[in-house]
Motif scaffolding. Sequence first.
Motif, PDB file in Angstrom:
ATOM      1  N   TRP A  36      19.707  17.193  17.720  1.00 12.03           N
ATOM      2  CA  TRP A  36      18.744  17.136  16.619  1.00 12.03           C
ATOM      3  C   TRP A  36      18.801  15.771  15.963  1.00 12.03           C
ATOM      4  O   TRP A  36      19.739  15.012  16.151  1.00 12.03           O
ATOM      5  N   SER A  37      17.742  15.488  15.232  1.00 12.91           N
ATOM      6  CA  SER A  37      17.623  14.165  14.638  1.00 12.91           C
ATOM      7  C   SER A  37      18.584  14.010  13.483  1.00 12.91           C
ATOM      8  O   SER A  37      18.788  14.928  12.694  1.00 12.91           O
ATOM      9  N   SER A  38      19.199  12.825  13.404  1.00 13.41           N
ATOM     10  CA  SER A  38      20.105  12.569  12.295  1.00 13.41           C
ATOM     11  C   SER A  38      19.342  12.169  11.036  1.00 13.41           C
ATOM     12  O   SER A  38      19.933  11.984   9.983  1.00 13.41           O
ATOM     13  N   GLN A  39      18.015  12.008  11.166  1.00 14.17           N
ATOM     14  CA  GLN A  39      17.215  11.696   9.977  1.00 14.17           C
ATOM     15  C   GLN A  39      17.021  12.999   9.208  1.00 14.17           C
ATOM     16  O   GLN A  39      16.743  14.023   9.797  1.00 14.17           O
ATOM     17  N   PRO A  40      17.138  12.934   7.897  1.00 13.04           N
ATOM     18  CA  PRO A  40      16.893  14.141   7.111  1.00 13.04           C
ATOM     19  C   PRO A  40      15.473  14.645   7.350  1.00 13.04           C
ATOM     20  O   PRO A  40      14.548  13.851   7.486  1.00 13.04           O
ATOM     21  N   VAL A  41      15.329  15.946   7.390  1.00 12.96           N
ATOM     22  CA  VAL A  41      14.008  16.519   7.612  1.00 12.96           C
ATOM     23  C   VAL A  41      13.075  16.051   6.507  1.00 12.96           C
ATOM     24  O   VAL A  41      13.447  16.004   5.339  1.00 12.96           O
ATOM     25  N   GLY A  42      11.886  15.664   6.881  1.00 11.27           N
ATOM     26  CA  GLY A  42      10.933  15.175   5.892  1.00 11.27           C
ATOM     27  C   GLY A  42      10.922  13.671   5.816  1.00 11.27           C
ATOM     28  O   GLY A  42       9.985  13.086   5.305  1.00 11.27           O
ATOM     29  N   GLU A  43      11.963  13.039   6.318  1.00 12.43           N
ATOM     30  CA  GLU A  43      11.987  11.581   6.313  1.00 12.43           C
ATOM     31  C   GLU A  43      11.908  11.023   7.719  1.00 12.43           C
ATOM     32  O   GLU A  43      12.156   9.858   7.950  1.00 12.43           O
ATOM     33  N   GLN A  44      11.603  11.876   8.652  1.00 10.97           N
ATOM     34  CA  GLN A  44      11.480  11.393  10.011  1.00 10.97           C
ATOM     35  C   GLN A  44      10.262  10.494  10.111  1.00 10.97           C
ATOM     36  O   GLN A  44       9.296  10.660   9.397  1.00 10.97           O
ATOM     37  N   ALA A  45      10.369   9.573  11.018  1.00 10.24           N
ATOM     38  CA  ALA A  45       9.272   8.630  11.190  1.00 10.24           C
ATOM     39  C   ALA A  45       8.058   9.359  11.748  1.00 10.24           C
ATOM     40  O   ALA A  45       7.935   9.555  12.949  1.00 10.24           O
ATOM     41  N   VAL A  46       7.219   9.815  10.870  1.00  7.79           N
ATOM     42  CA  VAL A  46       5.992  10.471  11.299  1.00  7.79           C
ATOM     43  C   VAL A  46       4.930   9.393  11.442  1.00  7.79           C
ATOM     44  O   VAL A  46       4.793   8.534  10.583  1.00  7.79           O
ATOM     45  N   ASP A  47       4.221   9.459  12.518  1.00  6.95           N
ATOM     46  CA  ASP A  47       3.266   8.406  12.797  1.00  6.95           C
ATOM     47  C   ASP A  47       1.953   8.612  12.043  1.00  6.95           C
ATOM     48  O   ASP A  47       0.930   8.913  12.601  1.00  6.95           O
ATOM     49  N   THR A  48       2.043   8.459  10.748  1.00 11.05           N
ATOM     50  CA  THR A  48       0.844   8.628   9.946  1.00 11.05           C
ATOM     51  C   THR A  48       0.397   7.305   9.350  1.00 11.05           C
ATOM     52  O   THR A  48      -0.544   7.255   8.591  1.00 11.05           O
ATOM     53  N   ALA A  49       1.108   6.246   9.711  1.00  7.59           N
ATOM     54  CA  ALA A  49       0.766   4.944   9.156  1.00  7.59           C
ATOM     55  C   ALA A  49      -0.654   4.570   9.559  1.00  7.59           C
ATOM     56  O   ALA A  49      -1.031   4.675  10.713  1.00  7.59           O
ATOM     57  N   LYS A  50      -1.405   4.153   8.581  1.00  9.99           N
ATOM     58  CA  LYS A  50      -2.780   3.775   8.857  1.00  9.99           C
ATOM     59  C   LYS A  50      -2.813   2.441   9.596  1.00  9.99           C
ATOM     60  O   LYS A  50      -2.041   1.543   9.312  1.00  9.99           O
ATOM     61  N   VAL A  51      -3.715   2.368  10.546  1.00 18.07           N
ATOM     62  CA  VAL A  51      -3.890   1.116  11.274  1.00 18.07           C
ATOM     63  C   VAL A  51      -5.287   0.605  10.980  1.00 18.07           C
ATOM     64  O   VAL A  51      -6.253   1.345  11.044  1.00 18.07           O
ATOM     65  N   TRP A  52      -5.353  -0.655  10.612  1.00 19.11           N
ATOM     66  CA  TRP A  52      -6.651  -1.275  10.343  1.00 19.11           C
ATOM     67  C   TRP A  52      -7.075  -2.039  11.587  1.00 19.11           C
ATOM     68  O   TRP A  52      -6.292  -2.803  12.154  1.00 19.11           O
ATOM     69  N   ASP A  96     -12.760   2.565   0.730  1.00 16.40           N
ATOM     70  CA  ASP A  96     -14.021   2.391   1.429  1.00 16.40           C
ATOM     71  C   ASP A  96     -14.104   0.959   1.953  1.00 16.40           C
ATOM     72  O   ASP A  96     -14.424   0.709   3.109  1.00 16.40           O
ATOM     73  N   HIS A  97     -13.814   0.009   1.051  1.00 16.90           N
ATOM     74  CA  HIS A  97     -13.676  -1.383   1.467  1.00 16.90           C
ATOM     75  C   HIS A  97     -12.182  -1.608   1.654  1.00 16.90           C
ATOM     76  O   HIS A  97     -11.441  -1.675   0.678  1.00 16.90           O
ATOM     77  N   ASP A  98     -11.758  -1.685   2.898  1.00 19.68           N
ATOM     78  CA  ASP A  98     -10.313  -1.647   3.136  1.00 19.68           C
ATOM     79  C   ASP A  98      -9.652  -3.014   3.320  1.00 19.68           C
ATOM     80  O   ASP A  98      -8.528  -3.104   3.766  1.00 19.68           O
ATOM     81  N   ILE A  99     -10.380  -4.065   2.977  1.00 16.14           N
ATOM     82  CA  ILE A  99      -9.770  -5.389   2.967  1.00 16.14           C
ATOM     83  C   ILE A  99      -9.979  -6.007   1.587  1.00 16.14           C
ATOM     84  O   ILE A  99     -11.099  -6.076   1.101  1.00 16.14           O
ATOM     85  N   ASP A 100      -8.902  -6.426   0.987  1.00 15.55           N
ATOM     86  CA  ASP A 100      -8.963  -7.205  -0.242  1.00 15.55           C
ATOM     87  C   ASP A 100      -8.834  -8.663   0.147  1.00 15.55           C
ATOM     88  O   ASP A 100      -7.943  -9.022   0.912  1.00 15.55           O
ATOM     89  N   CYS A 101      -9.706  -9.498  -0.371  1.00 14.45           N
ATOM     90  CA  CYS A 101      -9.610 -10.899  -0.001  1.00 14.45           C
ATOM     91  C   CYS A 101     -10.287 -11.774  -1.035  1.00 14.45           C
ATOM     92  O   CYS A 101     -10.866 -11.285  -1.993  1.00 14.45           O
ATOM     93  N   LYS A 102     -10.153 -13.045  -0.813  1.00 13.08           N
ATOM     94  CA  LYS A 102     -10.803 -14.019  -1.669  1.00 13.08           C
ATOM     95  C   LYS A 102     -11.621 -14.914  -0.763  1.00 13.08           C
ATOM     96  O   LYS A 102     -11.118 -15.419   0.235  1.00 13.08           O
ATOM     97  N   ILE A 103     -12.874 -15.080  -1.088  1.00 13.95           N
ATOM     98  CA  ILE A 103     -13.727 -15.932  -0.263  1.00 13.95           C
ATOM     99  C   ILE A 103     -14.128 -17.146  -1.092  1.00 13.95           C
ATOM    100  O   ILE A 103     -14.572 -17.001  -2.238  1.00 13.95           O
ATOM    101  N   ASP A 104     -13.929 -18.312  -0.491  1.00 16.39           N
ATOM    102  CA  ASP A 104     -14.283 -19.554  -1.187  1.00 16.39           C
ATOM    103  C   ASP A 104     -15.723 -19.495  -1.672  1.00 16.39           C
ATOM    104  O   ASP A 104     -16.636 -19.194  -0.915  1.00 16.39           O
ATOM    105  N   GLY A 105     -15.912 -19.780  -2.923  1.00 16.51           N
ATOM    106  CA  GLY A 105     -17.253 -19.794  -3.476  1.00 16.51           C
ATOM    107  C   GLY A 105     -17.714 -18.444  -3.986  1.00 16.51           C
ATOM    108  O   GLY A 105     -18.723 -18.347  -4.674  1.00 16.51           O
ATOM    109  N   PHE A 106     -16.975 -17.394  -3.647  1.00 12.95           N
ATOM    110  CA  PHE A 106     -17.372 -16.056  -4.079  1.00 12.95           C
ATOM    111  C   PHE A 106     -16.294 -15.372  -4.920  1.00 12.95           C
ATOM    112  O   PHE A 106     -16.578 -14.534  -5.739  1.00 12.95           O
ATOM    113  N   GLY A 107     -15.064 -15.730  -4.658  1.00 21.84           N
ATOM    114  CA  GLY A 107     -13.984 -15.102  -5.407  1.00 21.84           C
ATOM    115  C   GLY A 107     -13.450 -13.858  -4.715  1.00 21.84           C
ATOM    116  O   GLY A 107     -13.680 -13.648  -3.532  1.00 21.84           O
ATOM    117  N   ALA A 108     -12.744 -13.049  -5.485  1.00 25.71           N
ATOM    118  CA  ALA A 108     -12.105 -11.863  -4.923  1.00 25.71           C
ATOM    119  C   ALA A 108     -13.142 -10.806  -4.596  1.00 25.71           C
ATOM    120  O   ALA A 108     -14.078 -10.590  -5.355  1.00 25.71           O
TER     121      ALA A 108
END
Length: 119
Positions: A36-52, A96-108
């Motif tokens: 069995w996994s030595s990681q405590p239950v609930g802290e196992q690496a569940v692959d729910t990380a969002k990918v952009w 909804d807009h999943d990138i935060d950025c700054k564009i020259d001449g436009f700002g954030a």
Amino acid sequence: MKKDYMSHLPACPQCHSEFTYEDGNLYICPECAHEWSSQPVGEQAVDTAKVWRDASGNILQDGDTVTIIKDLKLKGGGGVVKIGTKVKNIRLVDGDHDIDCKIDGFGAMGLKTEFVKKV
Ligand SMILES: [Zn+2]
């Protein structure tokens, strides 16, 4: 003197043997061969990380530089971010807009990953 070098390992949850040993991220019971996994239950690496992903399916990361692949009209007459505009040092966020950025001449501003391409 009594040795207790195994005392930090939990007993087997199946047969309660105390001869558990560790193998990487696993605990193994030599008595019943239970693993069995030595990681405590609930802290196992569940692959729910969002990918952009950009418009071509490339994975985006914080700090990436992208280009805009479509003229983006800004709300409120703020102008148009032209196709081909380079956007440096993006930050990926949830939303909804999943990138935060700054564009020259436009700002954030917020962009959608579907309208950018990784450089
Ligand atoms: Zn066991």
